[in-house]
Design a protein around this motif. Structure first.
Motif, PDB file in Angstrom:
ATOM      1  N   GLY A 184      -0.892  -1.726   6.107  1.00  0.00           N
ATOM      2  CA  GLY A 184      -0.588  -1.238   4.768  1.00  0.00           C
ATOM      3  C   GLY A 184      -1.794  -1.505   3.864  1.00  0.00           C
ATOM      4  O   GLY A 184      -2.885  -1.841   4.349  1.00  0.00           O
ATOM      5  N   ALA A 185      -1.566  -1.404   2.560  1.00  0.00           N
ATOM      6  CA  ALA A 185      -2.682  -1.546   1.613  1.00  0.00           C
ATOM      7  C   ALA A 185      -3.316  -2.935   1.687  1.00  0.00           C
ATOM      8  O   ALA A 185      -4.557  -3.065   1.683  1.00  0.00           O
TER       9      ALA A 185
ATOM     10  N   ASP B 115      -5.282  -3.285   4.920  1.00  0.00           N
ATOM     11  CA  ASP B 115      -6.480  -2.428   4.859  1.00  0.00           C
ATOM     12  C   ASP B 115      -7.578  -3.118   4.043  1.00  0.00           C
ATOM     13  O   ASP B 115      -8.765  -3.012   4.343  1.00  0.00           O
TER      14      ASP B 115
ATOM     15  N   ASN C 291      -1.084  -3.961  15.817  1.00  0.00           N
ATOM     16  CA  ASN C 291      -0.362  -2.781  15.351  1.00  0.00           C
ATOM     17  C   ASN C 291      -0.587  -1.611  16.303  1.00  0.00           C
ATOM     18  O   ASN C 291      -1.587  -1.574  17.031  1.00  0.00           O
TER      19      ASN C 291
ATOM     20  N   ARG D  32      -5.036   2.227   8.320  1.00  0.00           N
ATOM     21  CA  ARG D  32      -3.904   2.496   7.439  1.00  0.00           C
ATOM     22  C   ARG D  32      -3.630   3.997   7.302  1.00  0.00           C
ATOM     23  O   ARG D  32      -4.525   4.756   6.904  1.00  0.00           O
TER      24      ARG D  32
ATOM     25  N   ASN E 261       0.955   5.130   3.262  1.00  0.00           N
ATOM     26  CA  ASN E 261       1.863   4.412   4.173  1.00  0.00           C
ATOM     27  C   ASN E 261       2.802   5.341   4.943  1.00  0.00           C
ATOM     28  O   ASN E 261       3.914   4.942   5.313  1.00  0.00           O
TER      29      ASN E 261
ATOM     30  N   SER F 273       9.508  -4.759   6.889  1.00  0.00           N
ATOM     31  CA  SER F 273       9.615  -3.926   5.673  1.00  0.00           C
ATOM     32  C   SER F 273      11.040  -3.384   5.523  1.00  0.00           C
ATOM     33  O   SER F 273      11.562  -3.298   4.414  1.00  0.00           O
TER      34      SER F 273
END
Ligand code: URA
Length: 232
Positions: free
Chosen positions: A83-84, A87, A119, A124, A128, A195
Motif C-alpha cells: 500500500g502507500a 511503497d 506479497n 503498489r 490500492n 485490512s
C-alpha cells in the motif's frame, strides 16, 4: 484441465499478451524453484528482480517491496501487494494493516523478525486496486523463488488474492479459510486479510475466525496454543 492449471494458463496468457503489447519478442524465464536459485538465497532473488519493469506497476510504484524477515523462517505470511506506506518505506505491512498483522504475529508468540513476510506483487497497485492477473503472473516467479529459498513449514495466505495466487483457485476466502491446503508439499492456511479485519472491526466474528485459523497454524508448528484470547 484442473481449475488450478486452467487459472495458471490464463495468467500466463495474460502475462505473455502484455509483454507482446510492449513489443517484447523474447522472454528468458528464471528458474525460480531450481536448486541454483534456492541455493542463491533471497539476496540472489532480489538481485535478479533488479529495478523491475516486467509489468505496468513499475510505472507508478515508488519502491519495490521485496519482503523481509527470517530467511529460514518456519512460518511465512503472503499478502496482496504494497500500500502507500509500504511503497514509501520499501517494507511489507508497515501501515495500519501491518500493525494489526504484527499484533497477530505477536499473539502467536512470535516476533516479526522470526517469520518471513512477502506479497504477491512487489509494487503498489495504483489507488490500492487489486493486482491484475498479468501483474500477478509477472511477479509470480519471484514469490515462488522466495518460497523455495525460505522453505517455510507453513504459509499463511492473507486474503483472497494471496490465496488465489498460491492455490490457483478463485474460491472465496470464506470457503478456503480454516483448513490447510497443500501447495507442493507446503501447507497453506488462507485467512482474512488484516485490512478486511480493520474494515469490519465492529463484528468480532471475523477476528475470532482469523484467530482460530492462526491457532491451527500454531498447533501445526508445535507452538503453545493459548486457550483464550482473540489474537489481537
Ligand atoms: N497489504 C498487503 O497486502 N501487503 C502489504 O504489504 C501491506 C498491505
Amino acid at each position: 484441465m484442473s481449475e488450478r492449471s486452467g487459472e495458471f494458463a490464463r495468467q500466463v496468457r495474460a502475462y505473455l499478451e502484455y509483454q507482446l503489447s510492449q513489443g517484447v519478442r523474447k522472454i528468458v524465464l528464471p528458474s525460480p524453484t531450481g536448486p541454483a536459485r534456492a541455493a542463491g538465497g533471497l539476496e540472489a532473488i532480489r538481485d535478479e528482480l533488479g529495478d523491475c519493469t516486467r509489468c505496468p506497476l513499475s510505472a507508478t510504484r515508488r519502491t519495490i517491496v521485496f519482503g523481509e524477515g527470517d530467511p529460514h523462517a518456519r512460518l511465512m505470511f503472503v499478502g496482496e501487494g504494497p500500500g502507500a506506506d509500504e511503497d514509501r518505506e520499501g517494507r511489507p505491512f508497515v501501515g495500519k494493516a501491518g500493525r494489526l498483522l504484527t499484533r497477530m504475529i505477536n499473539a502467536m508468540g512470535l516476533e516479526r523478525s522470526e517469520v518471513y513476510i512477502a506479497n504477491v506483487v512487489k509494487c503498489r497497485p495504483p489507488m490500492n486496486r487489486n493486482p491484475e492477473p498479468h501483474e500477478i503472473a509477472a511477479c509470480n516467479p519471484f514469490l515462488e523463488a522466495q518460497i523455495a529459498a525460505v522453505s517455510p513449514e507453513v504459509i499463511v495466505a492473507l486474503g483472497r488474492i494471496a490465496a488465489m495466487a498460491l492455490l490457483g483457485t478463485k474460491d472465496p476466502i470464506m470457503k478456503l479459510r480454516g483448513m490447510f491446503h497443500d501447495r507442493n508439499g507446503i501447507p497453506v492456511m488462507p485467512t482474512y486479510h488484516p485490512s478486511f479485519l480493520l474494515r469490519n472491526e465492529e463484528d468480532r466474528k471475523w477476528k475470532a475466525e482469523a484467530w482460530s485459523d492462526l491457532k491451527k497454524v500454531m498447533a501445526r508448528l508445535g507452538l503453545h496454543v493459548p486457550a483464550t484470547g482473540n489474537g489481537s
